[in-house]
Write a protein that holds these residues in place. Structure first.
Motif, short mmCIF file in Angstrom:
data_model
loop_
_atom_site.label_atom_id
_atom_site.label_comp_id
_atom_site.label_asym_id
_atom_site.label_seq_id
_atom_site.Cartn_x
_atom_site.Cartn_y
_atom_site.Cartn_z
N GLU A 63 0.86 -1.18 0.00
CA GLU A 63 0.00 0.00 0.00
C GLU A 63 0.89 1.23 0.00
O GLU A 63 1.74 1.40 0.89
N PRO A 75 -9.04 1.74 -5.75
CA PRO A 75 -8.59 1.81 -4.36
C PRO A 75 -9.41 2.72 -3.45
O PRO A 75 -9.30 2.61 -2.23
N TRP A 76 -10.23 3.62 -4.01
CA TRP A 76 -11.02 4.51 -3.16
C TRP A 76 -12.50 4.15 -3.19
O TRP A 76 -13.36 5.00 -2.97
N ARG A 128 -9.79 -3.25 4.01
CA ARG A 128 -10.76 -2.56 3.15
C ARG A 128 -12.15 -3.14 3.32
O ARG A 128 -12.33 -4.29 3.71
N TYR A 162 -11.44 -7.01 -4.68
CA TYR A 162 -10.31 -6.06 -4.81
C TYR A 162 -8.98 -6.80 -4.92
O TYR A 162 -8.13 -6.43 -5.74
N TRP A 207 -11.54 2.26 4.80
CA TRP A 207 -10.14 1.83 4.63
C TRP A 207 -9.47 2.01 5.98
O TRP A 207 -9.48 3.10 6.55
N SER A 266 -3.22 3.68 -1.67
CA SER A 266 -3.68 3.02 -2.89
C SER A 266 -2.77 1.83 -3.17
O SER A 266 -1.61 1.80 -2.74
N SER A 267 -3.30 0.84 -3.87
CA SER A 267 -2.54 -0.36 -4.20
C SER A 267 -3.07 -0.92 -5.50
O SER A 267 -4.03 -0.41 -6.08
N PHE A 268 -2.47 -2.01 -5.98
CA PHE A 268 -2.86 -2.56 -7.28
C PHE A 268 -2.55 -4.05 -7.32
O PHE A 268 -1.77 -4.57 -6.51
#
Length: 308
Positions: A149, A179-180, A170, A302, A185, A291-293
């Motif tokens: 993150e 991420p939002w 999350r 997610y 969160w 934020s992350s991916f």
């Protein structure tokens, strides 16, 4: 750039947050803890898999039950597979124009060039060192399916913190790749008690004297189950070093009846004590800092998949 709540609405929301915190601090604590429980329970299988995948990346694997013929099977070691993928990402950052800035909404003129200049300056190796930190985030993503993150903040200049994906809780309804999204969160970390005490001296935290394994700020006698639960939020790391489980909540705050109290607020609890009062997040689109991916997104949740 994100849209920002107008000054009057922000003031009204801040006053509402202050009033609510003064009336019922325990509700904010209970709400955060219950949200964290919901997130962990919904992701139990994913978190268990992350633990195994992280061990595999570090070459911590038990092959004690392998048969003789299986010992002859050759596969890529997880570490090597991940590092080859990251080498491709790091190569991409050698392009000096890897930062692309688009037009900024809400302004009278196109600020893209100014934004690009600022981002190039702050993301350079001498400042935030974004290429290295993004590569490390990608390394985690390739291994366990979700990146580190990334959490930017401003402290005498731009900084970019990171934390492990299992420390971010999350809303289970967060959408893939967004991420939002979702209601909340929560970022949880073990923080040394002395750091919290110093933060209280600086005016950043409150109620640190109430952060302790026994008793509650209300003085109400709890059940044995509640006392045991509270003990799990404290960690005696050594004879002298004591740490507390600290959770920063960001997102929608609901009342005990399930009705909306605050549409987007942030606050912090240490153990079972409110240590930073609720405040309104002034941005509309960026609802929390992290934020992350995922390298291979999941179609419904997610968390995604990694190479391993």
């Amino acid at each position: 750039m994100p849209d920002i709540i107008d000054d009057q609405e922000l003031k009204d929301r801040e006053e509402a947050a202050d009033a609510l915190a003064g009336e019922d601090q325990k509700h904010f604590v209970d709400y955060c803890i219950d949200s964290a429980r919901e997130s962990r329970e919904s992701r139990k299988d994913v978190l268990d898999a992350m633990s195994l995948l992280w061990d595999a990346y570090q070459n911590i694997m038990d092959f004690g039950d392998k048969e003789d013929w299986q010992s002859k099977v050759v596969t890529n070691k997880p570490f090597a597979a991940v590092e080859r993928a990251i080498a491709i990402i790091r190569k991409a950052f050698k392009n000096p124009n890897y930062i692309m800035a688009e037009g900024v909404e809400g302004g009278d003129k196109d600020m893209s060039e100014e934004v690009k200049k600022a981002m190039v300056y702050w993301c350079s190796p001498q400042k935030v060192d974004f290429p290295r930190k993004f590569s490390n985030a990608g390394r985690m993503a390739m291994a366990v399916g979700l990146s580190l993150e990334l959490i930017p903040r401003w402290e005498n200049g731009m900084l970019l913190d990171w934390t492990e994906p299992w420390k971010i809780l999350r809303d289970p309804d967060a959408l893939p790749g967004e991420p939002w999204s979702g209601n909340y969160w929560i970022h949880e970390e073990w923080i040394d008690k002395w750091k919290l005490e110093e933060g209280e001296k600086d005016g950043y935290y409150i109620n640190i004297g109430d952060v302790k394994p026994g008793g509650t700020p209300t003085g109400i006698q709890d059940s044995k189950e509640e006392i045991e639960k509270r003990k799990q939020m404290f960690w005696d790391r050594s004879k002298y070093r004591k740490s507390v489980l600290v959770r920063e909540f960001n997102g929608v705050v609901l009342g005990r009846d399930g009705k909306l109290l605050l549409p987007n607020a942030k606050y912090t609890i240490g153990g079972q004590t409110l240590i930073r009062k609720p405040s309104v997040i002034p941005f509309v689109n960026i609802r929390w800092p992290g934020s992350s991916f995922a390298p291979i997104p999941h179609i419904l949740r997610y968390d995604g998949r990694g190479l391993i």
